[in-house]
Design a protein around this motif. Sequence first.
Motif, PDB file in Angstrom:
ATOM      1  N   ALA A 293       4.771   2.560   5.189  1.00  0.00           N
ATOM      2  CA  ALA A 293       3.914   1.978   4.143  1.00  0.00           C
ATOM      3  C   ALA A 293       4.102   0.456   4.137  1.00  0.00           C
ATOM      4  N   LYS A 301      -2.026  -7.514   4.195  1.00  0.00           N
ATOM      5  CA  LYS A 301      -1.053  -6.429   4.247  1.00  0.00           C
ATOM      6  C   LYS A 301       0.203  -6.851   4.987  1.00  0.00           C
ATOM      7  N   PRO A 303       3.487  -4.886   6.329  1.00  0.00           N
ATOM      8  CA  PRO A 303       4.124  -3.559   6.452  1.00  0.00           C
ATOM      9  C   PRO A 303       5.626  -3.590   6.208  1.00  0.00           C
ATOM     10  N   PHE A 332       1.669  -0.967  -4.541  1.00  0.00           N
ATOM     11  CA  PHE A 332       0.432  -0.178  -4.401  1.00  0.00           C
ATOM     12  C   PHE A 332      -0.425  -0.396  -5.635  1.00  0.00           C
ATOM     13  N   GLY A 336      -5.274  -3.044  -1.388  1.00  0.00           N
ATOM     14  CA  GLY A 336      -4.154  -3.026  -0.445  1.00  0.00           C
ATOM     15  C   GLY A 336      -3.705  -1.599  -0.196  1.00  0.00           C
ATOM     16  N   TYR A 337      -2.413  -1.393  -0.208  1.00  0.00           N
ATOM     17  CA  TYR A 337      -1.903  -0.029  -0.043  1.00  0.00           C
ATOM     18  C   TYR A 337      -2.131   0.732  -1.347  1.00  0.00           C
ATOM     19  N   SER A 338      -2.470   1.992  -1.213  1.00  0.00           N
ATOM     20  CA  SER A 338      -2.720   2.842  -2.385  1.00  0.00           C
ATOM     21  C   SER A 338      -1.556   3.806  -2.586  1.00  0.00           C
ATOM     22  N   ASP A 341      -1.677   6.053   0.227  1.00  0.00           N
ATOM     23  CA  ASP A 341      -1.031   5.561   1.459  1.00  0.00           C
ATOM     24  C   ASP A 341       0.485   5.788   1.390  1.00  0.00           C
ATOM     25  N   TRP A 342       1.072   5.462   0.258  1.00  0.00           N
ATOM     26  CA  TRP A 342       2.522   5.664   0.104  1.00  0.00           C
ATOM     27  C   TRP A 342       2.867   7.147   0.175  1.00  0.00           C
ATOM     28  N   ALA A 345       2.637   8.203   3.784  1.00  0.00           N
ATOM     29  CA  ALA A 345       3.739   7.618   4.562  1.00  0.00           C
ATOM     30  C   ALA A 345       5.046   8.373   4.344  1.00  0.00           C
ATOM     31  N   ASN A 350       0.039  11.583  -3.955  1.00  0.00           N
ATOM     32  CA  ASN A 350      -0.053  10.465  -4.906  1.00  0.00           C
ATOM     33  C   ASN A 350       0.600  10.808  -6.256  1.00  0.00           C
TER      34      ASN A 350
END
Length: 366
Positions: A293, A301, A303, A332, A336-338, A341-342, A345, A350
């Motif tokens: 993530a 972004k 990483p 998040f 960007g990262y949601s 996404d986390w 990963a 969620n």
Amino acid sequence: MRAVVEVNLKAIDHNIKQIKSLTKSEILAVVKADAYGHGLVPVAKQALTSGASWLGVALLEEAFALRAAGITAPVIAWLTPSGEDFASALKQHIDLSVSSISLFEEVLGAAKVSGIKPRLHFEIDTGMRRGGVLDEWSDFLAFAKERSQEYELVGVWSHFARADEPDSTFNVEQENNFELKLADVKLAGLNPKIIHLSNSAATITNPAAHHVMVRLGIAMYGLSPDVNTLGTSQDLHLIPAMTVKAKIHLVKSAKKGEAVGYGGTAILGEDSKLGVIVMGYADGLPRSASNIAGVLHNSKKAPLIGRVSMDQCVVDLGADSTAKAGEYVTIFGPDGYSADDWGKASGTINYEITTRIAARVPRIYT
Ligand SMILES: *Cc1c(COP(=O)(O)O)cnc(C)c1O
């Protein structure tokens, strides 16, 4: 604040109104687990303002916290093992769910002590094999009938195991089973007012299952019950309410070939600037998201590089980053990262990402 959870109450308002456009049923806002990490009382108040008429929690202490905050709306606590303080629950007008004869008896016993008639919901196991009455059903109904003067039957409910797989025939089986059990209840001369079955996924995909009330959880928080089967927040016209931010503690230049973090699990492929972020797994960031993530800094972004540590993590800001210590990154949020996404990963969903953000991270409301 070195790290913060920003909760956008306008997003909660938008999401409830969005869901209300899909159903005529009453909305029970699910605020268990500190409102999926968003904060129990502020979310509950917003949900009621935005059109929810009921609140639902798992634990009795969560219901007590709502009452202590002065919230008078109907509240159900549906996960109350034997030995809980049912007399206090009754005094505070908290609806209880019963799913076994022994629990039912215990609640009726507490009613005798407190002199207050319990408002009950019968939970039926229609297929999930988690909560709800299953093998005891006919004895349970006989007991319910025999003692019907001692309580008010408010609701009958069940829970879907696979509502996020809208094409699964298992949903149909559960609905059919629910209808049969409802018929049994009526045949016993009992008349529940509030029939409730659907969670967010069923509310979005299955209008036939809405009944009198839907129990809205994840979608109220602006997240998809399952991005693979139902689409993203955006696809569902939902706005994620939670944004998690943390400060950059240090920015440093590191060289190609250097290993970052515990175990040196990441080797820099290029010279780059690293950002040390003041948030780690003690704050609820999953260590399993290490190297996968990332965060957002100035719309770019960055990483994760190396392992997530207890209180901090390191991100690759890129060689030409202008980031400075003391600035915030977004871990998040809607951009960007949601949370999805986390979740992806770290091999989870969620729901778990928002819920696990630790209490040591302050919540602020916008
Ligand atoms: C958590 C929960 C919900 C909400 O589920 P979502 O998928 O978040 O909408 C509904 N009903 C019960 C019984 C729950 O435990």
